[in-house]
Structure formats: structure tokens, C-alpha cells
Design a protein around this motif. Structure first.
Motif, mmCIF file in Angstrom:
data_model
loop_
_atom_site.group_PDB
_atom_site.id
_atom_site.type_symbol
_atom_site.label_atom_id
_atom_site.label_comp_id
_atom_site.label_asym_id
_atom_site.label_seq_id
_atom_site.Cartn_x
_atom_site.Cartn_y
_atom_site.Cartn_z
ATOM 1 N N THR A 1 35.194 47.560 -43.992
ATOM 2 C CA THR A 1 35.824 48.533 -43.122
ATOM 3 C C THR A 1 35.027 49.831 -43.103
ATOM 4 O OG1 THR A 1 38.040 47.618 -43.451
ATOM 5 C CG2 THR A 1 37.894 49.935 -42.775
ATOM 6 N N ALA A 2 34.630 50.266 -41.908
ATOM 7 C CA ALA A 2 33.803 51.457 -41.754
ATOM 8 C C ALA A 2 33.567 51.708 -40.265
ATOM 9 C CB ALA A 2 32.456 51.272 -42.457
ATOM 10 N N VAL A 3 32.988 52.861 -39.982
ATOM 11 C CA VAL A 3 32.418 53.097 -38.657
ATOM 12 C C VAL A 3 30.981 52.599 -38.700
ATOM 13 C CG1 VAL A 3 31.803 54.804 -36.921
ATOM 14 C CG2 VAL A 3 33.901 55.079 -38.256
ATOM 15 N N TYR A 4 30.628 51.778 -37.747
ATOM 16 C CA TYR A 4 29.290 51.182 -37.686
ATOM 17 C C TYR A 4 28.461 51.888 -36.616
ATOM 18 C CZ TYR A 4 30.539 47.435 -40.866
ATOM 19 O OH TYR A 4 30.905 46.727 -41.984
ATOM 20 N N TYR A 5 27.240 52.250 -36.999
ATOM 21 C CA TYR A 5 26.335 52.976 -36.114
ATOM 22 C C TYR A 5 25.044 52.184 -35.925
ATOM 23 C CZ TYR A 5 29.193 57.026 -37.424
ATOM 24 O OH TYR A 5 30.228 57.898 -37.651
ATOM 25 N N CYS A 6 24.539 52.181 -34.707
ATOM 26 C CA CYS A 6 23.181 51.689 -34.508
ATOM 27 C C CYS A 6 22.262 52.895 -34.375
ATOM 28 C CB CYS A 6 23.070 50.768 -33.301
ATOM 29 S SG CYS A 6 23.239 51.573 -31.707
ATOM 30 N N ALA A 7 20.992 52.669 -34.667
ATOM 31 C CA ALA A 7 20.044 53.773 -34.670
ATOM 32 C C ALA A 7 18.647 53.266 -34.393
ATOM 33 C CB ALA A 7 20.088 54.500 -36.013
ATOM 34 N N ARG A 8 17.842 54.135 -33.826
ATOM 35 C CA ARG A 8 16.454 53.827 -33.519
ATOM 36 C C ARG A 8 15.574 54.271 -34.694
ATOM 37 N NH1 ARG A 8 13.756 56.694 -28.400
ATOM 38 N NH2 ARG A 8 13.715 58.446 -29.869
ATOM 39 N N GLN A 9 14.759 53.357 -35.178
ATOM 40 C CA GLN A 9 13.934 53.626 -36.348
ATOM 41 C C GLN A 9 12.542 54.109 -35.942
ATOM 42 O OE1 GLN A 9 13.678 50.235 -38.977
ATOM 43 N NE2 GLN A 9 12.220 51.217 -40.338
ATOM 44 N N TYR A 10 12.062 55.160 -36.575
ATOM 45 C CA TYR A 10 10.718 55.646 -36.274
ATOM 46 C C TYR A 10 9.830 55.693 -37.513
ATOM 47 C CZ TYR A 10 11.594 60.219 -38.397
ATOM 48 O OH TYR A 10 11.861 61.221 -39.279
ATOM 49 N N ASP A 11 10.406 55.439 -38.676
ATOM 50 C CA ASP A 11 9.675 55.515 -39.936
ATOM 51 C C ASP A 11 9.858 54.199 -40.683
ATOM 52 O OD1 ASP A 11 8.446 57.558 -42.042
ATOM 53 O OD2 ASP A 11 9.957 56.359 -43.089
ATOM 54 N N SER A 12 8.926 53.875 -41.546
ATOM 55 C CA SER A 12 8.954 52.579 -42.218
ATOM 56 C C SER A 12 10.002 52.462 -43.321
ATOM 57 C CB SER A 12 7.575 52.269 -42.805
ATOM 58 O OG SER A 12 7.231 53.259 -43.753
ATOM 59 N N SER A 13 10.571 53.581 -43.756
ATOM 60 C CA SER A 13 11.570 53.542 -44.832
ATOM 61 C C SER A 13 12.921 53.166 -44.246
ATOM 62 C CB SER A 13 11.635 54.904 -45.534
ATOM 63 O OG SER A 13 10.392 55.229 -46.103
ATOM 64 N N ARG A 14 13.147 51.896 -44.074
ATOM 65 C CA ARG A 14 14.273 51.411 -43.278
ATOM 66 C C ARG A 14 15.641 51.725 -43.857
ATOM 67 N NH1 ARG A 14 11.774 46.834 -45.492
ATOM 68 N NH2 ARG A 14 12.980 45.797 -47.137
ATOM 69 N N TYR B 1 16.826 54.470 -45.186
ATOM 70 C CA TYR B 1 17.191 55.879 -45.224
ATOM 71 C C TYR B 1 17.537 56.394 -43.830
ATOM 72 C CZ TYR B 1 15.084 55.597 -49.839
ATOM 73 O OH TYR B 1 14.789 55.241 -51.132
ATOM 74 N N THR B 2 18.626 57.165 -43.752
ATOM 75 C CA THR B 2 19.021 57.701 -42.454
ATOM 76 C C THR B 2 17.941 58.592 -41.861
ATOM 77 O OG1 THR B 2 20.183 59.523 -43.555
ATOM 78 C CG2 THR B 2 21.493 57.582 -42.988
ATOM 79 N N ARG B 3 17.143 59.232 -42.683
ATOM 80 C CA ARG B 3 16.094 60.138 -42.189
ATOM 81 C C ARG B 3 14.994 59.395 -41.425
ATOM 82 N NH1 ARG B 3 14.903 60.205 -47.893
ATOM 83 N NH2 ARG B 3 12.983 59.062 -48.347
ATOM 84 N N SER B 4 14.961 58.078 -41.563
ATOM 85 C CA SER B 4 13.956 57.278 -40.862
ATOM 86 C C SER B 4 14.377 56.908 -39.443
ATOM 87 C CB SER B 4 13.663 56.006 -41.657
ATOM 88 O OG SER B 4 13.101 56.323 -42.917
ATOM 89 N N TYR B 5 15.527 57.376 -39.029
ATOM 90 C CA TYR B 5 16.075 57.039 -37.722
ATOM 91 C C TYR B 5 16.306 58.322 -36.934
ATOM 92 C CZ TYR B 5 16.779 52.541 -39.940
ATOM 93 O OH TYR B 5 16.572 51.344 -40.591
ATOM 94 N N ASP B 6 15.844 58.353 -35.699
ATOM 95 C CA ASP B 6 15.869 59.606 -34.948
ATOM 96 C C ASP B 6 16.868 59.634 -33.809
ATOM 97 O OD1 ASP B 6 12.999 59.231 -32.677
ATOM 98 O OD2 ASP B 6 14.581 57.832 -33.259
ATOM 99 N N LEU B 7 17.514 58.534 -33.540
ATOM 100 C CA LEU B 7 18.477 58.484 -32.448
ATOM 101 C C LEU B 7 19.646 57.613 -32.884
ATOM 102 C CD1 LEU B 7 19.027 59.286 -29.460
ATOM 103 C CD2 LEU B 7 17.997 57.088 -28.826
ATOM 104 N N TRP B 8 20.873 58.122 -32.718
ATOM 105 C CA TRP B 8 22.067 57.445 -33.202
ATOM 106 C C TRP B 8 23.091 57.268 -32.087
ATOM 107 C CZ3 TRP B 8 22.652 55.909 -38.364
ATOM 108 C CH2 TRP B 8 21.650 56.348 -39.231
ATOM 109 N N GLY B 9 23.830 56.186 -32.174
ATOM 110 C CA GLY B 9 24.969 56.018 -31.297
ATOM 111 C C GLY B 9 26.174 56.763 -31.846
ATOM 112 N N GLN B 10 27.286 56.664 -31.120
ATOM 113 C CA GLN B 10 28.491 57.401 -31.501
ATOM 114 C C GLN B 10 29.326 56.650 -32.539
ATOM 115 O OE1 GLN B 10 28.327 55.434 -28.920
ATOM 116 N NE2 GLN B 10 30.250 54.256 -29.020
ATOM 117 N N GLY B 11 29.040 55.391 -32.739
ATOM 118 C CA GLY B 11 29.745 54.603 -33.738
ATOM 119 C C GLY B 11 30.887 53.798 -33.157
#
Length: 123
Positions: free
Chosen positions: A91-104, A106-116
Motif C-alpha cells: 500500500t502506497a502512492v506509486y510514482y513513475c519517473a524519467r531516469q537520467y542518471d545511472s544510479s537507479r 535514488y530519487t535524485r537520478s530521476y528528473d521528471l515525476w508523475g503525480q502518483g
């Protein structure tokens, strides 16, 4: 402007299944790896799975390995998360995100997020 829009969340009983979708606008979708994260109340956002640009490589958190499957359809600019054998702890809010860095993981490796999208699993 590129946007990510998740759908497919809902309420399901333990042991059930859901399929989440993440639709992306823009023509560069197929150039990026994509990931799914989740965030439960009072907890940090955590990595669930990611998939490379072609769909040929996937990675999963240990907690979902064997139960969840990430996939993508570049022709439809969409990434999916098939969730089977769901547990209350999913149970959670699930988010998709676009990855731009190889450290998969970590949230910091993703630069674009959906609303969940909310996923609730009842026991």
C-alpha cells in the motif's frame, strides 16, 4: 512540455493484482530509462523497479522481485507496472519517473515525476 501521467491504482484485496500505467507526452520517451517508486504514509519514497530505454534490462527491489513486472511500449510512450500477489505492505502512492542518471535506486537520478496513483491493499 513533457509530462508523466500515472493511472491504474485502486483498492484490491491481498493476493490480487493491479496494472499501473504511466503515459508520457513528448517525442523523447524512448531515449530514457524509466522507473517506478512508491511512498507509504510516513515513509520515504522508495525504488520499486526500473527499465532501460529498449525494455531489455529491468531491475527490481528485493521486496517486489518475483511479484511485480515492469515493461514499456515505446510506440505508445507508456511504461507499465504489473503487480501480482499484492500484500498490505504494498500500500502506497506509486510514482513513475524519467531516469537520467545511472544510479537507479535514488530519487535524485530521476528528473521528471508523475503525480502518483494510490494503491491500497486490504488484508
Amino acid at each position: 512540455q513533457v509530462q508523466l501521467v500515472e493511472s491504474g491504482g485502486g483498492l484490491v484485496q491481498a493476493g490480487g493484482s493491479l496494472r499501473l500505467s504511466c503515459a508520457a507526452s513528448g517525442r523523447t520517451f524512448s531515449s530514457y530509462a524509466m522507473g517506478w517508486f512508491r511512498q507509504a504514509p510516513g515513509k520515504e519514497r522508495e525504488f520499486v523497479a526500473n527499465i532501460n530505454w529498449s525494455g531489455g534490462t529491468t531491475n527490481y527491489a528485493d521486496s517486489v522481485k518475483g511479484r511485480f513486472t515492469i515493461s514499456r511500449d515505446n510506440a505508445k510512450n507508456t511504461v507499465y507496472l504489473q503487480m501480482n500477489s499484492l500484500k498490505p505492505e504494498d500500500t502506497a502512492v506509486y510514482y513513475c519517473a524519467r531516469q537520467y542518471d545511472s544510479s537507479r535506486g535514488y530519487t535524485r537520478s530521476y528528473d521528471l515525476w508523475g503525480q502518483g496513483t494510490q494503491v491500497t491493499v486490504s488484508s
